[in-house]
Design a protein around this motif. Structure first.
Motif, PDB file in Angstrom:
ATOM      1  N   GLY A   4      -7.235   7.749  -3.388  1.00 35.48           N
ATOM      2  CA  GLY A   4      -7.374   7.333  -2.006  1.00 35.48           C
ATOM      3  C   GLY A   4      -7.839   8.438  -1.097  1.00 35.48           C
ATOM      4  O   GLY A   4      -7.871   8.274   0.113  1.00 35.48           O
ATOM      5  N   THR A  12      -3.681   2.634   3.387  1.00 37.58           N
ATOM      6  CA  THR A  12      -2.887   1.732   2.558  1.00 37.58           C
ATOM      7  C   THR A  12      -2.531   2.372   1.224  1.00 37.58           C
ATOM      8  O   THR A  12      -1.458   2.151   0.683  1.00 37.58           O
ATOM      9  CB  THR A  12      -3.679   0.436   2.265  1.00 37.58           C
ATOM     10  OG1 THR A  12      -4.156  -0.095   3.500  1.00 37.58           O
ATOM     11  CG2 THR A  12      -2.827  -0.583   1.554  1.00 37.58           C
ATOM     12  N   PHE A  13      -3.416   3.199   0.709  1.00 34.21           N
ATOM     13  CA  PHE A  13      -3.224   3.732  -0.627  1.00 34.21           C
ATOM     14  C   PHE A  13      -2.426   5.033  -0.651  1.00 34.21           C
ATOM     15  O   PHE A  13      -2.132   5.548  -1.704  1.00 34.21           O
ATOM     16  CB  PHE A  13      -4.582   3.966  -1.293  1.00 34.21           C
ATOM     17  CG  PHE A  13      -5.349   2.697  -1.481  1.00 34.21           C
ATOM     18  CD1 PHE A  13      -6.608   2.550  -0.958  1.00 34.21           C
ATOM     19  CD2 PHE A  13      -4.790   1.645  -2.168  1.00 34.21           C
ATOM     20  CE1 PHE A  13      -7.320   1.377  -1.126  1.00 34.21           C
ATOM     21  CE2 PHE A  13      -5.486   0.469  -2.344  1.00 34.21           C
ATOM     22  CZ  PHE A  13      -6.755   0.338  -1.814  1.00 34.21           C
ATOM     23  N   ARG A  16       2.436   4.370  -1.714  1.00 25.98           N
ATOM     24  CA  ARG A  16       2.413   3.219  -2.594  1.00 25.98           C
ATOM     25  C   ARG A  16       3.738   2.460  -2.528  1.00 25.98           C
ATOM     26  O   ARG A  16       4.794   3.016  -2.789  1.00 25.98           O
ATOM     27  CB  ARG A  16       2.153   3.672  -4.034  1.00 25.98           C
ATOM     28  CG  ARG A  16       0.925   4.576  -4.151  1.00 25.98           C
ATOM     29  CD  ARG A  16       0.047   4.097  -5.266  1.00 25.98           C
ATOM     30  NE  ARG A  16      -1.041   5.006  -5.545  1.00 25.98           N
ATOM     31  CZ  ARG A  16      -2.121   5.136  -4.783  1.00 25.98           C
ATOM     32  NH1 ARG A  16      -2.216   4.462  -3.674  1.00 25.98           N
ATOM     33  NH2 ARG A  16      -3.081   5.970  -5.118  1.00 25.98           N
ATOM     34  N   PHE A  20       4.139  -2.464  -6.289  1.00 29.40           N
ATOM     35  CA  PHE A  20       2.706  -2.727  -6.213  1.00 29.40           C
ATOM     36  C   PHE A  20       2.039  -2.420  -7.554  1.00 29.40           C
ATOM     37  O   PHE A  20       2.408  -1.481  -8.247  1.00 29.40           O
ATOM     38  CB  PHE A  20       2.057  -1.858  -5.132  1.00 29.40           C
ATOM     39  CG  PHE A  20       2.008  -2.502  -3.770  1.00 29.40           C
ATOM     40  CD1 PHE A  20       0.871  -2.400  -2.996  1.00 29.40           C
ATOM     41  CD2 PHE A  20       3.098  -3.188  -3.267  1.00 29.40           C
ATOM     42  CE1 PHE A  20       0.816  -2.987  -1.735  1.00 29.40           C
ATOM     43  CE2 PHE A  20       3.058  -3.774  -2.013  1.00 29.40           C
ATOM     44  CZ  PHE A  20       1.908  -3.681  -1.242  1.00 29.40           C
ATOM     45  N   THR A  22      -1.173  -0.998  -9.390  1.00 30.26           N
ATOM     46  CA  THR A  22      -2.237  -0.062  -9.053  1.00 30.26           C
ATOM     47  C   THR A  22      -3.387  -0.181 -10.048  1.00 30.26           C
ATOM     48  O   THR A  22      -3.169  -0.121 -11.254  1.00 30.26           O
ATOM     49  CB  THR A  22      -1.720   1.391  -9.051  1.00 30.26           C
ATOM     50  OG1 THR A  22      -0.686   1.516  -8.070  1.00 30.26           O
ATOM     51  CG2 THR A  22      -2.844   2.370  -8.725  1.00 30.26           C
ATOM     52  N   SER A  51      -9.530  -2.841  -0.111  1.00 30.60           N
ATOM     53  CA  SER A  51      -8.113  -2.518   0.072  1.00 30.60           C
ATOM     54  C   SER A  51      -7.367  -3.665   0.738  1.00 30.60           C
ATOM     55  O   SER A  51      -6.231  -3.970   0.381  1.00 30.60           O
ATOM     56  CB  SER A  51      -7.957  -1.239   0.906  1.00 30.60           C
ATOM     57  OG  SER A  51      -8.295  -1.470   2.257  1.00 30.60           O
ATOM     58  N   ALA A  55      -4.291  -5.659  -0.957  1.00 33.34           N
ATOM     59  CA  ALA A  55      -2.984  -5.631  -0.290  1.00 33.34           C
ATOM     60  C   ALA A  55      -2.394  -7.024  -0.146  1.00 33.34           C
ATOM     61  O   ALA A  55      -1.172  -7.204  -0.220  1.00 33.34           O
ATOM     62  CB  ALA A  55      -3.118  -4.965   1.084  1.00 33.34           C
ATOM     63  N   LYS A  58      -0.396  -7.686  -3.139  1.00 32.39           N
ATOM     64  CA  LYS A  58       0.540  -6.610  -3.487  1.00 32.39           C
ATOM     65  C   LYS A  58      -0.044  -5.692  -4.557  1.00 32.39           C
ATOM     66  O   LYS A  58       0.601  -5.377  -5.566  1.00 32.39           O
ATOM     67  CB  LYS A  58       1.890  -7.184  -3.927  1.00 32.39           C
ATOM     68  CG  LYS A  58       2.624  -7.950  -2.826  1.00 32.39           C
ATOM     69  CD  LYS A  58       4.033  -8.286  -3.226  1.00 32.39           C
ATOM     70  CE  LYS A  58       4.748  -9.057  -2.118  1.00 32.39           C
ATOM     71  NZ  LYS A  58       4.828  -8.253  -0.868  1.00 32.39           N
ATOM     72  N   ASN A  60      -2.818  -2.126  -5.079  1.00 30.47           N
ATOM     73  CA  ASN A  60      -3.567  -1.035  -4.471  1.00 30.47           C
ATOM     74  C   ASN A  60      -4.422  -0.388  -5.548  1.00 30.47           C
ATOM     75  O   ASN A  60      -4.523  -0.909  -6.657  1.00 30.47           O
ATOM     76  CB  ASN A  60      -2.641  -0.033  -3.770  1.00 30.47           C
ATOM     77  CG  ASN A  60      -1.534   0.466  -4.681  1.00 30.47           C
ATOM     78  OD1 ASN A  60      -1.729   0.600  -5.897  1.00 30.47           O
ATOM     79  ND2 ASN A  60      -0.366   0.741  -4.126  1.00 30.47           N
TER      80      ASN A  60
END
Length: 240
Positions: A4, A12-13, A16, A20, A22, A51, A55, A58, A60
């Protein structure tokens, strides 16, 4: 850059959220260009839109900037879950599953207003027969458009700065560009005085993931992306 830290990657990233999912994504120089909707209205950069969609599910991502060919190879091998962005016209094999469009980008020709360039650089023009030398920036992915617009006589340049210098010196007649990378959001008055931009293509941009897991994730994300495309409000409002 990864995790990120990419310029323009949303916050947002950075933190974490627990639980979530990834995704590890390989990204090229073209991944964070400004996206447009069907009406040609810009509504966010590629990474911002991606992103926001993740999001809502849920999810990233960890972004890693890689040269395009290496990113494709390492995503195909499983080192990464996929690619931040793919164009509908790219010839990727069946190991990649394409999402619904994240948006569209403008690809076109920049010419010097002082040069005697034939008018009508558009979809109907037979560009292959024109006696023009084209410049294309190696890093922005524009190479993939050369066949589509019938360009055969071209030279690769390392940066837009070099491309504009060659255009001013008339060593190239036309620059083939992704508009967002070459011009930015607002063309300055000086740019408009010296150059002209004519759109040639409006390719759609997609998230591309590999494997069975990737296909399941794409199927889920497509629900949100279809809503994004049909939403009456701007994309930026929808993704908040």
């Amino acid at each position: 850059m990864s995790g990120g830290a990419w310029a323009g990657a949303p916050g947002t990233f950075e933190g974490r959220a627990q639980g979530f999912t990834t995704l590890k994504l390989a990204c090229g120089a073209q991944s964070d260009v400004d996206l447009e909707d069907a009406r040609g209205t810009e509504f966010g950069t590629g990474l911002h839109v991606l992103s926001g969609v993740l999001a809502k599910h849920k999810m990233n991502a960890d972004f890693t900037e890689l040269p395009r060919k290496r990113g494709i190879a390492e995503a195909r091998s499983g080192k990464y879950d996929g690619l931040c962005s793919c164009l509908a016209e790219e010839d990727l094999d069946s190991s990649f599953t394409y999402s619904e469009p994240l948006g569209r980008i403008s690809v076109g020709a920049i010419t010097n207003r002082r040069a005697a360039i034939p008018a009508g650089l558009d979809h109907e023009a037979d560009l292959e027969t024109r006696d023009l030398i084209w410049g294309v920036v190696t890093s922005d992915g524009s190479n993939s458009y050369l066949r589509q617009v019938g360009v055969r006589n071209f030279v690769r340049v390392e940066s837009y700065q070099q491309g504009f210098r060659m255009l001013d010196l008339r060593r190239v007649d036309v620059l083939l560009v992704e508009k967002s990378n070459a011009i930015g959001r607002d063309a300055s008055a000086e740019f408009q005085t010296r150059y002209r931009y004519e759109e040639l293509l409006r390719p759609s941009v997609h998230l591309c993931l590999t494997g069975v897991r990737g296909k399941k994730i794409i199927d889920a994300l497509n629900v949100t992306l279809r809503n994004l495309a049909s939403h009456e409000r701007s994309g930026s409002a929808f993704l908040k």
